[in-house]
Write a protein that holds these residues in place. Structure first.
Motif, mmCIF file in Angstrom:
data_model
loop_
_atom_site.group_PDB
_atom_site.id
_atom_site.type_symbol
_atom_site.label_atom_id
_atom_site.label_comp_id
_atom_site.label_asym_id
_atom_site.label_seq_id
_atom_site.Cartn_x
_atom_site.Cartn_y
_atom_site.Cartn_z
ATOM 1 N N GLY A 1 0.817 -1.216 0.000
ATOM 2 C CA GLY A 1 0.000 0.000 0.000
ATOM 3 C C GLY A 1 0.841 1.252 0.000
ATOM 4 O O GLY A 1 0.557 2.214 -0.727
ATOM 5 N N ILE A 2 1.921 1.265 0.774
ATOM 6 C CA ILE A 2 2.824 2.423 0.800
ATOM 7 C C ILE A 2 3.500 2.592 -0.556
ATOM 8 O O ILE A 2 3.606 3.700 -1.077
ATOM 9 C CB ILE A 2 3.846 2.277 1.937
ATOM 10 C CG1 ILE A 2 3.140 2.407 3.293
ATOM 11 C CG2 ILE A 2 4.960 3.307 1.807
ATOM 12 C CD1 ILE A 2 4.008 2.061 4.476
ATOM 13 N N PHE A 3 3.938 1.484 -1.139
ATOM 14 C CA PHE A 3 4.588 1.553 -2.453
ATOM 15 C C PHE A 3 3.633 2.108 -3.509
ATOM 16 O O PHE A 3 3.994 2.988 -4.291
ATOM 17 C CB PHE A 3 5.092 0.167 -2.868
ATOM 18 C CG PHE A 3 5.675 0.138 -4.242
ATOM 19 C CD1 PHE A 3 6.934 0.669 -4.486
ATOM 20 C CD2 PHE A 3 4.956 -0.403 -5.293
ATOM 21 C CE1 PHE A 3 7.465 0.660 -5.754
ATOM 22 C CE2 PHE A 3 5.476 -0.419 -6.569
ATOM 23 C CZ PHE A 3 6.745 0.118 -6.806
ATOM 24 N N ILE A 4 2.412 1.587 -3.540
ATOM 25 C CA ILE A 4 1.429 2.070 -4.517
ATOM 26 C C ILE A 4 1.116 3.541 -4.266
ATOM 27 O O ILE A 4 1.004 4.341 -5.200
ATOM 28 C CB ILE A 4 0.154 1.203 -4.477
ATOM 29 C CG1 ILE A 4 0.465 -0.197 -5.010
ATOM 30 C CG2 ILE A 4 -0.977 1.843 -5.271
ATOM 31 C CD1 ILE A 4 -0.670 -1.181 -4.841
ATOM 32 N N GLY A 5 1.003 3.912 -3.013
ATOM 33 C CA GLY A 5 0.732 5.312 -2.674
ATOM 34 C C GLY A 5 1.841 6.241 -3.131
ATOM 35 O O GLY A 5 1.592 7.279 -3.745
ATOM 36 N N LEU A 6 3.086 5.863 -2.852
ATOM 37 C CA LEU A 6 4.212 6.696 -3.275
ATOM 38 C C LEU A 6 4.311 6.776 -4.797
ATOM 39 O O LEU A 6 4.579 7.839 -5.355
ATOM 40 C CB LEU A 6 5.514 6.164 -2.674
ATOM 41 C CG LEU A 6 5.683 6.358 -1.173
ATOM 42 C CD1 LEU A 6 6.966 5.681 -0.700
ATOM 43 C CD2 LEU A 6 5.707 7.832 -0.826
ATOM 44 N N ALA A 7 4.098 5.653 -5.469
ATOM 45 C CA ALA A 7 4.133 5.656 -6.934
ATOM 46 C C ALA A 7 3.042 6.568 -7.490
ATOM 47 O O ALA A 7 3.274 7.311 -8.449
ATOM 48 C CB ALA A 7 3.978 4.240 -7.465
ATOM 49 N N SER A 8 1.876 6.553 -6.880
ATOM 50 C CA SER A 8 0.786 7.410 -7.342
ATOM 51 C C SER A 8 1.110 8.880 -7.149
ATOM 52 O O SER A 8 0.830 9.717 -8.012
ATOM 53 C CB SER A 8 -0.503 7.071 -6.593
ATOM 54 O OG SER A 8 -0.878 5.745 -6.850
ATOM 55 N N ILE A 9 1.724 9.218 -6.037
ATOM 56 C CA ILE A 9 2.108 10.615 -5.785
ATOM 57 C C ILE A 9 3.168 11.057 -6.782
ATOM 58 O O ILE A 9 3.108 12.164 -7.324
ATOM 59 C CB ILE A 9 2.575 10.788 -4.330
ATOM 60 C CG1 ILE A 9 1.373 10.638 -3.386
ATOM 61 C CG2 ILE A 9 3.250 12.140 -4.131
ATOM 62 C CD1 ILE A 9 1.730 10.579 -1.928
ATOM 63 N N ILE A 10 4.144 10.208 -7.061
ATOM 64 C CA ILE A 10 5.194 10.549 -8.033
ATOM 65 C C ILE A 10 4.586 10.773 -9.416
ATOM 66 O O ILE A 10 4.938 11.725 -10.116
ATOM 67 C CB ILE A 10 6.277 9.457 -8.059
ATOM 68 C CG1 ILE A 10 7.075 9.488 -6.756
ATOM 69 C CG2 ILE A 10 7.192 9.625 -9.266
ATOM 70 C CD1 ILE A 10 7.981 8.304 -6.556
ATOM 71 N N ILE A 11 3.666 9.929 -9.818
ATOM 72 C CA ILE A 11 3.017 10.096 -11.118
ATOM 73 C C ILE A 11 2.219 11.402 -11.145
ATOM 74 O O ILE A 11 2.231 12.130 -12.142
ATOM 75 C CB ILE A 11 2.111 8.888 -11.439
ATOM 76 C CG1 ILE A 11 2.978 7.649 -11.694
ATOM 77 C CG2 ILE A 11 1.206 9.171 -12.633
ATOM 78 C CD1 ILE A 11 2.202 6.360 -11.782
ATOM 79 N N GLY A 12 1.550 11.731 -10.056
ATOM 80 C CA GLY A 12 0.797 12.988 -9.990
ATOM 81 C C GLY A 12 1.689 14.213 -10.109
ATOM 82 O O GLY A 12 1.392 15.151 -10.837
ATOM 83 N N VAL A 13 2.826 14.192 -9.413
ATOM 84 C CA VAL A 13 3.765 15.315 -9.485
ATOM 85 C C VAL A 13 4.342 15.421 -10.893
ATOM 86 O O VAL A 13 4.458 16.521 -11.445
ATOM 87 C CB VAL A 13 4.888 15.147 -8.439
ATOM 88 C CG1 VAL A 13 6.023 16.135 -8.666
ATOM 89 C CG2 VAL A 13 4.323 15.304 -7.035
ATOM 90 N N TYR A 14 4.700 14.299 -11.493
ATOM 91 C CA TYR A 14 5.218 14.312 -12.867
ATOM 92 C C TYR A 14 4.176 14.880 -13.829
ATOM 93 O O TYR A 14 4.501 15.624 -14.745
ATOM 94 C CB TYR A 14 5.625 12.906 -13.310
ATOM 95 C CG TYR A 14 6.040 12.853 -14.750
ATOM 96 C CD1 TYR A 14 7.277 13.334 -15.150
ATOM 97 C CD2 TYR A 14 5.174 12.350 -15.716
ATOM 98 C CE1 TYR A 14 7.647 13.303 -16.483
ATOM 99 C CE2 TYR A 14 5.542 12.309 -17.045
ATOM 100 C CZ TYR A 14 6.777 12.787 -17.425
ATOM 101 O OH TYR A 14 7.135 12.770 -18.738
ATOM 102 N N SER A 15 2.926 14.541 -13.609
ATOM 103 C CA SER A 15 1.848 15.036 -14.466
ATOM 104 C C SER A 15 1.765 16.555 -14.413
ATOM 105 O O SER A 15 1.632 17.217 -15.438
ATOM 106 C CB SER A 15 0.526 14.415 -14.034
ATOM 107 O OG SER A 15 -0.541 14.931 -14.760
ATOM 108 N N ILE A 16 1.876 17.128 -13.227
ATOM 109 C CA ILE A 16 1.832 18.586 -13.083
ATOM 110 C C ILE A 16 3.056 19.222 -13.730
ATOM 111 O O ILE A 16 2.957 20.231 -14.430
ATOM 112 C CB ILE A 16 1.706 18.974 -11.596
ATOM 113 C CG1 ILE A 16 0.312 18.607 -11.083
ATOM 114 C CG2 ILE A 16 1.956 20.470 -11.401
ATOM 115 C CD1 ILE A 16 0.126 18.806 -9.620
ATOM 116 N N GLU A 17 4.240 18.646 -13.526
ATOM 117 C CA GLU A 17 5.453 19.215 -14.103
ATOM 118 C C GLU A 17 5.431 19.165 -15.626
ATOM 119 O O GLU A 17 5.845 20.106 -16.291
ATOM 120 C CB GLU A 17 6.683 18.497 -13.566
ATOM 121 C CG GLU A 17 6.989 18.823 -12.125
ATOM 122 C CD GLU A 17 8.177 18.061 -11.586
ATOM 123 O OE1 GLU A 17 8.792 17.287 -12.334
ATOM 124 O OE2 GLU A 17 8.492 18.260 -10.415
#
Length: 146
Positions: A39-55
């Protein structure tokens, strides 16, 4: 238009962050600690993808804005408003200093004003950024021989 693209990417980032929270909470099982790590891994991966999307959206918006000011400069240049065209090209260059068409067009407008030294510098910058653009070389030759 730009704001709509940014809003869409922001919503995507929020969805990924919500997915991170959901995954961390609902994948936990009291008998299996590895669910917590998953769950932590999936959560962190989702946050990284979200930040990349904004950038990536920010980069796309900058390119679109630089292109807008470049096209506006071309329009003003065609109308004979060289000072306004140079100002528009400068705005495009301030947004994206590596946008070679704006440098080349600025050089052409400067040459049409008779400011050949500055025109040559602008064309040199455009050629350095995009060595495949033969039009910049032609414009530089025009500025050199006038």
């Amino acid at each position: 238009m730009y704001e709509a693209v940014f809003q869409k990417r922001r919503k995507t980032a929020i969805v990924f962050a919500a997915n991170a929270i959901y995954s961390s909470y609902y994948l936990y099982h009291p008998f299996c600690d590895w669910f917590v790590f998953l769950g932590i891994f999936i959560g962190l991966a989702s946050i990284i993808i979200g930040v990349y999307s904004i950038e990536s959206t920010t980069g796309q918006l900058n390119l679109m804005q630089a292109d807008y000011w470049n096209v506006r400069g071309i329009d003003l240049h065609n109308k004979g408003k060289h000072d306004d065209a140079i100002e528009a090209y400068n705005k495009a260059i301030n947004i994206d200093p590596y946008f070679s068409p704006a440098w080349g067009n600025k050089g052409t407008a400067l040459a049409d004003q008779g400011n050949f030294d500055e025109a040559i510098k602008a064309h040199d910058k455009a050629i350095a950024l995009n060595q495949q653009a033969a039009t910049f070389l032609n414009s530089k030759v025009y500025a050199l021989f006038n």
